[in-house]
Design an enzyme around this catalytic site. Sequence first.
Site, PDB file in Angstrom:
ATOM      1  CB  SER A 138      -0.917   0.205   1.384  1.00  9.44           C
ATOM      2  OG  SER A 138      -1.591   1.222   1.439  1.00  9.44           O
ATOM      3  CG  ASP A 169       2.081  -5.254   3.581  1.00  9.24           C
ATOM      4  OD1 ASP A 169       2.184  -3.856   3.149  1.00  9.24           O
ATOM      5  OD2 ASP A 169       1.220  -5.430   4.429  1.00  9.24           O
ATOM      6  CG  ASP A 180       3.750  -8.583  12.523  1.00  6.98           C
ATOM      7  OD1 ASP A 180       4.302  -7.674  12.575  1.00  6.98           O
ATOM      8  OD2 ASP A 180       2.580  -8.727  13.055  1.00  6.98           O
ATOM      9  CB  ILE A 181       8.500  -5.407  10.559  1.00  4.88           C
ATOM     10  CG1 ILE A 181       7.475  -4.563  10.835  1.00  4.88           C
ATOM     11  CG2 ILE A 181       8.649  -5.846   8.762  1.00  4.88           C
ATOM     12  CD1 ILE A 181       7.940  -3.179  10.537  1.00  4.88           C
ATOM     13  CG  ASN A 232       7.032   2.151   3.602  1.00  2.37           C
ATOM     14  OD1 ASN A 232       6.845   3.407   3.513  1.00  2.37           O
ATOM     15  ND2 ASN A 232       6.155   1.221   3.371  1.00  2.37           N
ATOM     16  CE1 TYR A 244       3.469   7.353  12.145  1.00  2.00           C
ATOM     17  CE2 TYR A 244       3.703   9.826  12.400  1.00  2.00           C
ATOM     18  CZ  TYR A 244       3.860   8.295  11.696  1.00  2.00           C
ATOM     19  OH  TYR A 244       4.155   8.510  10.219  1.00  2.00           O
ATOM     20  CE  LYS A 269       6.911   6.450  11.376  1.00  2.00           C
ATOM     21  NZ  LYS A 269       7.487   5.540  10.432  1.00  2.00           N
TER      22      LYS A 269
END
Length: 260
Positions: free
Chosen positions: A16, A37, A61-62, A88, A154, A158
């Site tokens: 996506s 993904d 699943d990372i 990403n 978030y 990040k």
Amino acid sequence: MGWLDGQVAIVTGAASGIGKTAAETFVAEGARVLLADIDNDGIGALIGQLGHNYADGAVTDIRDESAVQDMVAQAVRRFGRLDIAFNNAGIGGFSPIQNYPLADFERVVGICLTGTFLCIKHEAAAFIAQRRGGSVINIASLNAIQATEGFAAYCSAKAGVAMLTKVAALELGRHGIRVNAIGPGLIHTPATAGMTALPGLEDAFIQEAPIGRAGEPEDVAKLATYLASDDASLMTGQTLYIDGGASLKKYPELFRFFGT
Ligand code: NAD
């Protein structure tokens, strides 16, 4: 001649948005890609579009270390080498701190920060074993440096990705591995469709962006392609903000838009 002729890339979150466009761009520039993904159908559709000679898929699943290890091994087994890792995959989350459920906070940090760490760890091991260097590109965010209401998890995750990028670049440079990050501003993807549908929110973002527009996945994919390429051979440890200049000003007051 493509910018990435003969190279092999892993793209996480490839089903996506930014990841999908980056995978398309890497292939258009001559690379072969392993699409990773949790969205099996999305991966399958993109392999169909790019062709089996250029794309393979790994449901990953990372947050799961053995799945990440398998993802890296599959890229090397299928395409014979690994040159580029575009880490990403990520998710957002909104809550005032005093109400932020622990599980939701940990989910955002687990995917955005810990998942990115797991990817770098196993990609670095593969690059070191190959003795040919490599380029890692992590996705941070404008929110790595711009505090935003409701984004405690978030923004923290990040900011962690931006620092993780520096530490990894410091450690891995001796192996010829470059590690950089991209910090996008507001980009039109399925992840931001809910936000940009809130009346006035996108306009408020644009008012704080000197270039006067939100971004498209292509804006990010082009920068990722440059960072992946040998043209960026002196570039490491950096987070490049691609945000129309929004980082120079302030983020919209989200509590107002979310009615908090
Ligand atoms: P998106 O939702 O369109 O795509 C994210 C993809 O990641 C999805 O295909 C999803 O299935 C996958 N994913 C989610 N959790 C996963 C997991 N645990 N393991 C593997 N894959 C997983 O989002 P997007 O807007 O393209 O965002 C991509 C990245 O860019 C994210 O890291 C996001 O935080 C970052 N980013 C986006 C924006 C923006 O405005 N869109 C701005 C700054 C940063």
